[in-house]
Every structure is written in C-alpha cells, then in structure tokens.
Design an enzyme around this catalytic site. Structure first.
Site, short mmCIF file in Angstrom:
data_model
loop_
_atom_site.label_atom_id
_atom_site.label_comp_id
_atom_site.label_asym_id
_atom_site.label_seq_id
_atom_site.Cartn_x
_atom_site.Cartn_y
_atom_site.Cartn_z
N ASP A 111 0.71 -1.24 -0.06
CA ASP A 111 0.16 0.09 -0.15
C ASP A 111 0.86 1.37 -0.09
OD1 ASP A 111 -2.57 1.41 0.09
OD2 ASP A 111 -2.69 1.52 1.95
N HIS A 164 -4.12 13.78 1.50
CA HIS A 164 -4.25 12.72 2.69
C HIS A 164 -2.66 12.92 3.34
CE1 HIS A 164 -4.69 9.26 5.34
NE2 HIS A 164 -3.37 8.81 4.73
N GLU A 218 -10.27 3.91 4.68
CA GLU A 218 -9.38 4.76 3.73
C GLU A 218 -9.79 4.45 2.12
OE1 GLU A 218 -5.17 4.32 4.46
OE2 GLU A 218 -5.16 5.77 6.10
N GLU A 239 -9.30 4.56 -1.51
CA GLU A 239 -8.02 4.15 -2.16
C GLU A 239 -8.51 3.45 -3.49
OE1 GLU A 239 -4.61 2.51 -0.57
OE2 GLU A 239 -5.08 2.99 1.56
N ASP A 251 -8.50 0.34 2.90
CA ASP A 251 -7.41 -0.04 3.41
C ASP A 251 -8.21 0.61 5.15
OD1 ASP A 251 -5.15 -0.31 5.17
OD2 ASP A 251 -4.23 1.55 4.18
N ARG A 279 -7.08 3.61 14.12
CA ARG A 279 -6.15 4.67 14.22
C ARG A 279 -5.62 4.76 15.61
NH1 ARG A 279 -5.13 6.01 9.26
NH2 ARG A 279 -7.15 6.54 8.16
N GLN A 290 -2.72 2.41 15.39
CA GLN A 290 -1.79 2.86 14.49
C GLN A 290 -0.74 3.63 15.44
OE1 GLN A 290 -3.55 4.67 10.86
NE2 GLN A 290 -1.33 5.22 10.30
N LYS A 314 -3.68 -2.19 10.43
CA LYS A 314 -3.97 -2.39 9.12
C LYS A 314 -4.17 -3.56 8.49
CE LYS A 314 -2.57 2.26 7.74
NZ LYS A 314 -3.66 2.76 6.91
N THR A 369 -8.54 -5.71 4.55
CA THR A 369 -8.47 -4.98 3.29
C THR A 369 -9.68 -5.52 2.51
OG1 THR A 369 -6.10 -4.68 3.35
CG2 THR A 369 -7.24 -3.97 1.45
N THR A 394 -4.43 6.60 0.62
CA THR A 394 -5.74 7.46 0.44
C THR A 394 -5.75 8.73 -0.49
OG1 THR A 394 -5.79 6.72 2.92
CG2 THR A 394 -7.25 8.38 2.27
N GLU A 432 -9.36 12.28 8.81
CA GLU A 432 -9.38 13.38 8.35
C GLU A 432 -10.46 14.41 8.09
OE1 GLU A 432 -6.77 13.14 4.31
OE2 GLU A 432 -7.33 10.91 5.01
MN MN Z 1 -3.67 3.09 3.18
#
Ligand code: MN
Length: 440
Positions: A141, A148, A214, A216, A248, A252, A255, A268, A272, A375, A389
């Site tokens: 990824d 982003h 996310e 993508e 994805d 958070r 992460q 992550k 997916t 993203t 975001e």
């Molecule tokens: Mn990603």
C-alpha cells in the site's frame, strides 16, 4: 485520444439491455474482469460484467465463441483466479475485450445465435457471488495521496506533517495479502494495544476505538519481473493490467501507538476490502489525464521515475464516492448517504511510478499482486477521504440525516465506495462497489 479503438465507440450498445442504461457501471465499453460463482455453490470461475449480468467466459469458450488469443485468455483463468491470465500481459486481454464486445454487441454479426445461448453463458449478477479476482500473493500500500499525507500527517505527527522525503520517493508499506477480501465480506473490529491516555502511562488491550476506512484505488500486476531486474518507467504500463477500488481499513488508535519506527502493522493487517471487478487499463484509456501538476517549487521526479508519456497520461480521472449506512439506518430502511467524494486525479505519484519504484531495488513483482495507491483525499474539506481527516481526528463528528453522528466507525456501520469515469464524447464506466460492514 491515441489509445482508443472500436471498443470505446460511444455509439456501441449491447443486446443486454441493462448495459445501455446511463447509470450502469458496466456498459459494453467497460467489460471488467472478475471471478464469480453461481449462487456461491459452484467453483469460482472467470466472468466479465455486462449490465446486470456476467458473461461466463469459460462457458463461452466451451461453445467455441472465442478464438485465438481470446480463447487462450479464457483458458488461462480456468483455475478460478486471474493470476495466470494477468501473467500473459495486456495483448490477450485486449483481444478478449474485442471479441467479447463483438459477442455482446446489439449489432454484432452473430447476435441471434449468441442471444439464444443466453441461459448457458449469461447469469444475472444477483444470482452470483463475487470472489477475489486474483490469489493475492503480495499486497503493498502506497501513500501517494498528497492531500491525505498532509491532512493525516498534521493529525498523527503535527510537528512534521509532510515528511521531507515525500516529494522525492513514493512511500509505501508492505501490507498483508492473507486478509484481503472481496466486497461484501464483514470486517471484524480488531483488538489491539490502545495508546496510554497520558504521557508515561500504560497502553490498554481491547477493541479498537478509532476504526476508520481509507478511500483508495488498487491495481493489479500483470507480467512480473525477475528478482534483481527493475521495470523501467517506460515499460511500467505493460505490467499494470487493471484497477479496482480498495478500502485500507485502519485502526487509528492502534496505529498511533505501534507505527514508530517501522510503520503500520496490526492497525492495518486485519482486513483490506477490494471491489471484485478489475476495470482493465484498456477500458480506462479514454479517462487518462496528465500526472498531477507539480508546483515549480517541487522537485521533478528523479530520472528513473520520469517518463514523458507517463507525465502526459499517467493519471486517471475517476470520481470517487464514500457512502455510509449505519446499523440504525439499515433497521430504519434508510438509504445510505454520501459522506465525501474525491477523485483519483489527486494522486501525487502515478501508478506507473509506484510500480517502477517498487521494483527499482530489485524486488520481484508477481502476476496478480495487489498494489494500493494510498488514501485519495482532495484539496477541499469535503474530499478528506478517511474519518480521521474528515472529522479532524474525531473532534468534529459527521452529522447524519437521521440524527446520528460519527467520529469513527461503530459496529453495524457499512462503508461503500463507488467510482465512475466520465468524459465528454465517451460512455461513462464504473467500478461497481467496494463495501464492508463492521461487526464485533
Ligand atoms: Mn492506506
């Protein structure tokens, strides 16, 4: 357009009537590739979407409707994945596209005969289940959405929102191939270490409290490269067979605690989701646009990432949309609502640059490998393409029409991506949906 042909002809219609509706993602000009099974009961097999139906490619080949390279293409996918087909490169896909368009054309030479075989070769999508298009051996990824990178960076690492290397090197992490799933599969909320509440405190182990998506795109590797032999930027497009939507899913809280210094791991790798239809690079030719324009103050890509053709047409104009349907909305029978929209044009690096960079150190890419773009946020607040975001780190929740609010995702929430390409003088094509519901 240089690379369009009769398969992009906007005058073309199909005898599969639903393919001619302007809202259809799958007109005869699209013909995306996928793996399906009848009612989920038969073994997975190769199909091509047309309107609300699927052309059973192996069944069509068995009847003798495909010849030459197109028949070879059909045979390459008899194992129920597209890996071996993608390994053959773009020429057989192009020939298959031409022959299938002819078979499904309302004015095709053998229309009556082919339409009479409808029950043998053309199941309705609603009676089929979709699977992953390839057996994904490797998943990487990228982080190519610069808006982003800036927006997420200012929330996760405010002291250094955009890393100094960002405009020089296409940044990525190696993802987990085993947990990639096709659209429609539920996503289980991950457990993990949540960061200490105060500096110097201890983390806690429990369900993720800041679950996110996310937005993508993904693309699939066609022919690979031998280990130690890079792919030149000039050749990159020969190795990219098609695109899909990709979510994805990201935890958070996990992460933020785990990602330094080696990058995301459990935040992550739990899931997916990809849309099951691979929209071919050929179908996307009319929707190619220049690579994102770089301000004069930005560095030019280094030579190994710089190709005149790629700069001129390495971007893709795909309008992207994210919808949510909460568990409460589902119970109320409410329609999903759009919470943001964006466009694949907002990628700082082209797919060719990502692929070339990936192989540049000698890493061997393998047919069927999945590569995520990162993203794709746009420059406007309504184009921030993750909850992190969009809600400014959870501080400004999104208000939904039924009175609910969302900062991060709750159990029962379903997130659905869609994507559509429009261009004056061409028939619009779409990607289908990429959807997953959160469960505990
Ligand atoms: Mn990603």
């Amino acid at each position: 357009m240089k690379n369009t042909d009769e398969t992009h002809d906007p005058a073309r219609k199909s005898w599969v009537e639903t393919a001619n509706h302007s809202a259809s993602d799958f007109p005869i000009q699209n013909l995306p590739l996928g793996i399906f099974s009848y009612n989920g009961t038969t073994a997975p097999r190769f199909g091509i979407a047309i309107g609300d139906c699927i052309l059973d490619v192996a069944a069509a080949a068995d009847i003798g409707l495909l010849t030459g390279l197109a028949a070879e293409a059909a045979d390459a996918a008899r194992d129920g994945t597209l890996n071996r087909l993608f390994a053959l490169g773009r020429a057989p896909l192009r020939e298959l596209r031409k022959q299938v368009a002819m078979l499904l054309d309302r004015d095709g030479p053998a229309r009556d005969r082919i339409e009479s075989l409808r029950s043998q070769i053309l199941p309705e999508m609603s009676a089929c289940r979709m699977h992953l298009p390839t057996a994904v051996g490797n998943y990487t990824d990228f982080y190519a959405g610069i808006h982003h990178a800036i927006a997420a960076g200012s929330l996760l690492t405010p002291e250094n929102p955009l890393p100094a290397n960002y405009k020089w090197v296409p940044i990525a992490y190696h993802g987990r191939a085993s947990s990639v799933r096709a659209s429609g599969n539920a996503v289980r909320r991950p457990m993990g270490q949540r960061p200490p509440l105060a500096a110097g405190g201890s983390p806690s182990y429990g369900p993720c409290e800041r679950l996110d998506f996310e937005l993508e795109m993904g693309f699939y590797v066609g022919p690979g490269n031998a280990q130690g032999e890079p792919i030149s930027i000039t050749d990159a497009s020969k190795h990219i067979v098609g695109f899909s939507l990709l979510n994805d899913w990201s935890a958070r809280d996990i992460q933020r605690w785990e990602m330094f210094p080696l990058g995301p791991f459990l935040a992550k790798n739990f899931a997916t989701t990809v849309s099951p239809w691979v929209v071919t690079a050929d179908a996307l030719e009319p929707f190619r646009v220049p690579a994102m324009a770089r301000p004069d103050s930005d560095p030019q890509p280094l030579n190994y990432l710089l190709d005149e053709t790629d700069q001129r047409q390495g971007g893709i104009d795909v309008s992207l949309s994210v919808q949510i349907c909460t568990g409460e909305m589902l119970a109320q029978g409410s329609a999903p609502v759009e919470i943001l929209e964006s466009n694949a044009m907002h990628l700082y690096w082209t797919s060719a640059q990502m692929l070339t960079h990936h192989a540049s150190g000698g890493c061997n890419l393998v047919p069927g490998d999945l590569i995520g773009t990162g993203t794709i946020s746009g420059p406007k607040p309504s184009q921030l393409s993750s909850m992190l975001e969009l809600t400014f780190g959870g501080t400004k929740p999104v208000a939904l029409p039924n009175g609910e609010q969302r900062a991060f995702l709750q159990d029962g929430d379903e997130i659905t991506f869609s994507g559509k390409c429009h261009r004056e003088g061409f028939v619009s094509i779409g990607f289908g949906t990429c959807s997953g519901r959160i469960t505990r």
